[in-house]
Design a protein around this motif. Structure first.
Motif, PDB file in Angstrom:
ATOM      1  N   ALA A 163       2.984  35.596   7.355  1.00 30.83           N
ATOM      2  CA  ALA A 163       2.191  35.887   6.164  1.00 30.83           C
ATOM      3  C   ALA A 163       1.618  34.573   5.651  1.00 30.83           C
ATOM      4  O   ALA A 163       2.366  33.630   5.369  1.00 30.83           O
ATOM      5  CB  ALA A 163       3.061  36.552   5.104  1.00 30.83           C
ATOM      6  N   THR A 175       7.507  34.331   2.093  1.00 35.01           N
ATOM      7  CA  THR A 175       8.032  35.508   2.781  1.00 35.01           C
ATOM      8  C   THR A 175       9.548  35.458   2.768  1.00 35.01           C
ATOM      9  O   THR A 175      10.142  34.453   3.161  1.00 35.01           O
ATOM     10  CB  THR A 175       7.528  35.560   4.233  1.00 35.01           C
ATOM     11  N   ILE A 225      -1.561  38.840   7.266  1.00 34.92           N
ATOM     12  CA  ILE A 225      -0.215  39.090   7.772  1.00 34.92           C
ATOM     13  C   ILE A 225      -0.283  39.708   9.165  1.00 34.92           C
ATOM     14  O   ILE A 225      -1.160  40.530   9.448  1.00 34.92           O
ATOM     15  CB  ILE A 225       0.587  39.997   6.810  1.00 34.92           C
TER      16      ILE A 225
END
Length: 576
Positions: free
Chosen positions: A52, A64, A116
């Motif tokens: 991400a 994350t 992502i």
């Protein structure tokens, strides 16, 4: 801007692998702009990669964090947290994982969409002669590489450890530094040629146990010892030898044995730091040293003995950085030197025959390089580059990543003799199988940290007369009596201050806690604060359960210098 559809764990977007998306998160609640993703592991899954991030040059830095459980009740998964870098996480078939992504710098504008992606790790057959590397943090899997491309071909659940050796048929011995049965320095586990656990050796040791083989059918294992180091033999079936050799002094970092099993070579004796010593196994006497210490250089593990009788020893200098491998004849004559240049030599490994050997080098930027070097003339036969993932997070500063899966930075590696089929989760040797690595963790160890254990002393070990138990206790951790889940406690201290010999050769620091306001206490858990010179060691305890009113306490009594700097805690709050 309407909010994205996945702003809570209950509304998490399901990852269908491979997954890739760009998401405008400006509509999510400021300032964190939090969104969630979820994945349920299916048959064949061993590890998952998630990245991400934001557009290059953006001031938006998404963090994350990974959890496991249900949307209503979840716990942190192995403390895996990343800010803008790829992460890899082991998964268990049938378990559900949640990925939370949110903004880490709330003072900057949200100038980029969230990018992502996710993919499952390869799980394919590997040929004989593949590099095999366990992790150094409990709970993370063993990685098996391609010796051609340097990419991970499969992961397997496996104990975290620092030493290993294999016989030609693949029977291997591995250090498990976090056994559920609780020995402070870990256990030695025997595996067959399919990497299925066969036995646990009844061998106690301090520090990281050196391990070697006679190149045919027998292992030799060491113990750094308190007053004096010890060595014994082990059959391929796991039977302990009848003889235990007691060496002249304490300390032992690596060992090797001559092909005829008459001479033991060792490094790490406190009586001769850095020297390669010899011990006559038949008559139990010390011989003259094979090689003196090299000024300014430290030896690297392991010491290799070829079937020809030649001994290979790796050397590294920190400043200015330089590394090389030296080949000695059994009489101590230098037969050859293999210069490696201004690189950090990490480990050596035997090849499948005596014509070559392997080294692992640390490069700048979170990468490693494996070289296969021909013994006769030093020609590099194979060069393979790979990437590092430290506690599940990509270590390279350069993005995009060179690879979405990699290995840990401070572990042994073996060139594994047999070919291996794809790993089948739940098979022997894996979770749920008869050879599985067992439950959660053990003591912290090594430069990249360690992990907690479910075992420990029933009470504190006896304190010898004249010593003082030093204690620091934290305040109550209570959030209006809401359940809190404690994933990791890290004590920042001056490491590597152990004495040259006992008392205090491997100083221990203890963590215990109370869940009832300090009235009763859980049994203390010990981790090493670092033997002398182990400056990169970290004191970390993991998987510390949950409580509504937790009090932590650290203590120590070994007679060494203690400098406690700070402590940090990774915790998550429940809903009730």
């Amino acid at each position: 801007m309407p909010p994205p559809p996945n702003t809570t764990a209950a509304t998490a977007t399901v990852l269908t692998l491979p997954f890739s998306a760009s998401l405008d998160v400006t509509g999510a609640a400021a300032p964190l702009h939090e969104v969630w993703y979820t994945y349920a592991a299916v048959a064949g899954d061993v590890a998952l990669s998630v990245w991400a991030h934001a557009n290059a040059g953006s001031v938006y830095f998404p963090e994350t964090v990974v959890f496991v459980g249900t949307a209503a009740v979840m716990t942190p998964h192995l403390d895996i947290t990343s800010s803008g870098r790829p992460l890899q996480m082991p998964v268990t078939v049938g378990a559900t994982y949640f990925v939370r992504v949110r903004n880490t710098d709330t003072t900057e504008p949200l100038d980029s969409p969230l990018l992502i992606s996710a993919q499952i790790a390869p799980n394919v057959a590997v040929p004989a002669g593949s590099p095999v590397i366990p992790d150094d943090v409990d709970g993370f899997p063993l990685a098996i590489y391609s010796a051609v491309t340097g990419t991970v071909q499969q992961f397997r659940p496996f104990p975290a450890g620092e030493t290993a050796a294999a016989l030609p048929d693949g029977v291997s011995l591995w250090h498990d530094k976090a056994p559920p049965e609780g020995p402070a320095s870990g256990a030695l586990r025997l595996y067959d040629g399919t990497l299925t656990r066969q036995a646990t050796l009844p061998w106690t040791f301090t520090g990281n146990p050196p391990v070697t083989t006679n190149r045919t059918n027998r292992f030799y294992v060491g113990d750094a010892g308190g007053a004096a180091a010890r060595v014994t033999s082990v059959t391929a079936a796991g039977a302990m030898g009848a003889t235990v050799w007691t060496l002249p002094a304490a300390g032992l970092t690596t060992i090797g044995v001559s092909p005829d099993e008459t001479v033991l070579y060792s490094v790490g004796q406190t009586s001769a730091p850095g020297a390669v010593l010899r011990w006559q196994l038949l008559t139990h006497v010390a011989l003259t040293p094979l090689a003196a210490a090299v000024a300014g250089y430290t030896t690297r593990d392991p010491l290799l003995v070829l079937g020809t009788g030649a001994i290979l020893v790796g050397y590294r200098r920190v400043s200015p950085l330089d590394s090389y491998v030296r080949r000695y004849a059994p009489d101590g004559t230098i037969s050859a030197t293999y210069p490696l240049g201004a690189v950090d030599l990490n480990h050596l490994a035997l090849a499948l025959d005596d014509a070559s050997f392997w080294v692992e080098l640390f490069l700048t930027g979170g990468q490693t390089r494996f070289l296969q070097i021909r013994v006769s003339d030093g020609v590099v036969l194979t060069t393979v580059n790979a990437v590092l993932y430290d506690s599940g997070v990509y270590s390279n500063g350069a993005l995009p990543p060179a690879a979405f899966f990699g290995h840990s930075s401070s572990c042994p590696f073996l060139i594994f003799p047999p070919a291996l089929p794809p790993y089948v989760p739940g098979s022997p040797g894996g979770p749920g199988g008869p050879g599985g690595p067992g439950g959660p963790g053990g003591p912290g160890d090594g430069g990249s940290g360690g992990s907690g254990t479910t075992g420990g002393w029933g009470t504190f070990p006896p304190i010898p007369p004249g010593r003082i138990r030093r204690v620091r206790r934290a305040p109550h951790l209570s959030a209006e009596q809401v359940e809190q889940f404690f994933a990791r406690f890290q004590l920042d201290l001056e490491a590597g201050v152990g004495n040259a010999a006992d008392p205090g050769a491997d100083p221990q620091v203890f963590l215990r806690w109370s869940d009832d306001g300090g009235h009763t206490w859980r049994a203390p858990l010990a981790v090493s604060a670092g033997t002398v010179g182990a400056f990169r060691r970290r004191a970390i305890w993991r998987r510390l359960g949950s409580s509504r009113d937790r009090v932590f306490e650290v203590s120590m009594s070994d007679p060494v210098k203690w400098a406690l700097l700070a402590a940090s805690l990774l915790a998550a709050q429940g809903t009730s």
